[in-house]
Write an enzyme that holds these catalytic residues in place. Structure first.
Site, PDB file in Angstrom:
ATOM      1  N   LYS A   1       0.875  -1.076  -0.124  1.00 45.54           N
ATOM      2  CA  LYS A   1      -0.018  -0.026   0.047  1.00 45.54           C
ATOM      3  C   LYS A   1       1.018   1.257   0.163  1.00 45.54           C
ATOM      4  O   LYS A   1       1.694   1.268   0.835  1.00 45.54           O
ATOM      5  CB  LYS A   1      -0.986  -0.071   1.153  1.00 45.54           C
ATOM      6  CG  LYS A   1      -2.223   0.747   1.163  1.00 45.54           C
ATOM      7  CD  LYS A   1      -2.996   0.525   2.227  1.00 45.54           C
ATOM      8  CE  LYS A   1      -4.138   1.054   2.253  1.00 45.54           C
ATOM      9  NZ  LYS A   1      -5.065   1.017   3.679  1.00 45.54           N
TER      10      LYS A   1
HETATM   11  C1  E4P Z   1      -8.306   1.994   3.581  1.00 52.49           C
HETATM   12  O1  E4P Z   1      -7.539   1.264   3.224  1.00 52.49           O
HETATM   13  C2  E4P Z   1      -8.344   2.794   4.790  1.00 52.49           C
HETATM   14  O2  E4P Z   1      -7.795   1.867   5.792  1.00 52.49           O
HETATM   15  C3  E4P Z   1      -9.473   3.305   5.466  1.00 52.49           C
HETATM   16  O3  E4P Z   1     -10.846   2.796   4.337  1.00 52.49           O
HETATM   17  C4  E4P Z   1      -9.729   4.450   5.971  1.00 52.49           C
HETATM   18  O4  E4P Z   1     -11.244   4.473   6.433  1.00 52.49           O
HETATM   19  P1  E4P Z   1     -11.574   5.887   7.665  1.00 52.49           P
HETATM   20  O5  E4P Z   1     -11.863   7.078   6.898  1.00 52.49           O
HETATM   21  O6  E4P Z   1     -12.740   5.085   8.439  1.00 52.49           O
HETATM   22  O7  E4P Z   1     -10.287   5.781   8.432  1.00 52.49           O
END
Ligand code: E4P
Length: 218
Positions: free
Chosen positions: A87
């Site tokens: 990522k």
């Molecule tokens: C995506 O990979 C992120 O981990 C995630 O969806 C972030 O979500 P949030 O806005 O609820 O922190």
């Protein structure tokens, strides 16, 4: 549509896996910290533990923000387990690293995407997944689902194979709207995935069926 769970909580991952509908896991440094997983070694071990629970892709995020650092960390993460997807943040060096990993056949997830232009760049750099954060856009009074529609249109116009991974999903309607738009993947907390199960007519209908069965079998 693939279902990923957005957590580093092993119990929740096991629960979603047991439901039989889980296709993968996304994590981020905040989700790791929430579970009290700190220190590079513990974080790497935790990724392996997650891979051992699920059958699908597990996104593991680099912490470096420079190209060389991202390449080093990404190669280390990818070597941990075949299910790991590296990522990368949606910044200039993240896009360079994305292209580097594409050439090395290492899968990537470009994260923190908030515009269609960013998603177009990620696709051109060969990202396996692109993660537009719909809930965080909604939080600032901007239509997160509109972004998913725009990216779908652009990717379909040119046949990009990058998969749209709708992230920052907060509730059932986000999931249902993403399914209608044609997101390839949603990543959501367990509560949102389990929310799909619920309907009051299912509960009352089942209660009536059981009561009627019991009347006839006394
Ligand atoms: C995506 O990979 C992120 O981990 C995630 O969806 C972030 O979500 P949030 O806005 O609820 O922190």
């Amino acid at each position: 549509m693939k279902f990923f769970i957005d957590t580093a909580n092993l119990e929740q991952i096991k629960e979603a896996q047991a439901l039989g509908v889980l296709d993968g896991v996304t994590t981020n440094p905040s989700l790791m910290a929430k579970e009290g997983i700190t220190g590079a070694d513990n974080i790497l071990k935790h990724y392996v533990a997650i891979c051992n629970i699920v059958d699908g892709d597990v996104s593991a995020e680099v912490i470096a923000t420079d190209f060389e650092g991202m390449v080093k960390q990404g190669e280390e993460l990818a070597a941990l387990h075949p299910q790991i997807v590296v990522k990368l943040p949606m910044i200039s060096d993240g896009i360079k690293a994305c292209k580097y990993f594409f050439d090395k056949e290492i899968r990537t997830n470009v994260t923190l995407v908030f515009s269609a232009g960013q998603a177009l760049l990620a696709a051109k750099a060969g990202a396996t997944y692109v993660s537009p954060f719909i809930g965080r856009l909604d939080d600032i009074s901007t239509d997160g689902l509109k972004l998913i529609e725009e990216i779908r249109l652009i990717y379909d116009n040119y046949g990009y194979e990058t998969q749209i991974l709708a992230a920052s999903v907060r509730h059932v309607m986000h999931i249902m709207n993403c399914a209608q738009i044609g997101a390839d993947v949603i990543t959501a907390p367990l509560s949102a995935i389990e929310g799909l199960l619920k309907h009051p007519l299912t509960d009352s209908g089942l209660a009536t069926f059981l009561a009627d069965y019991n009347k006839g079998n006394k």
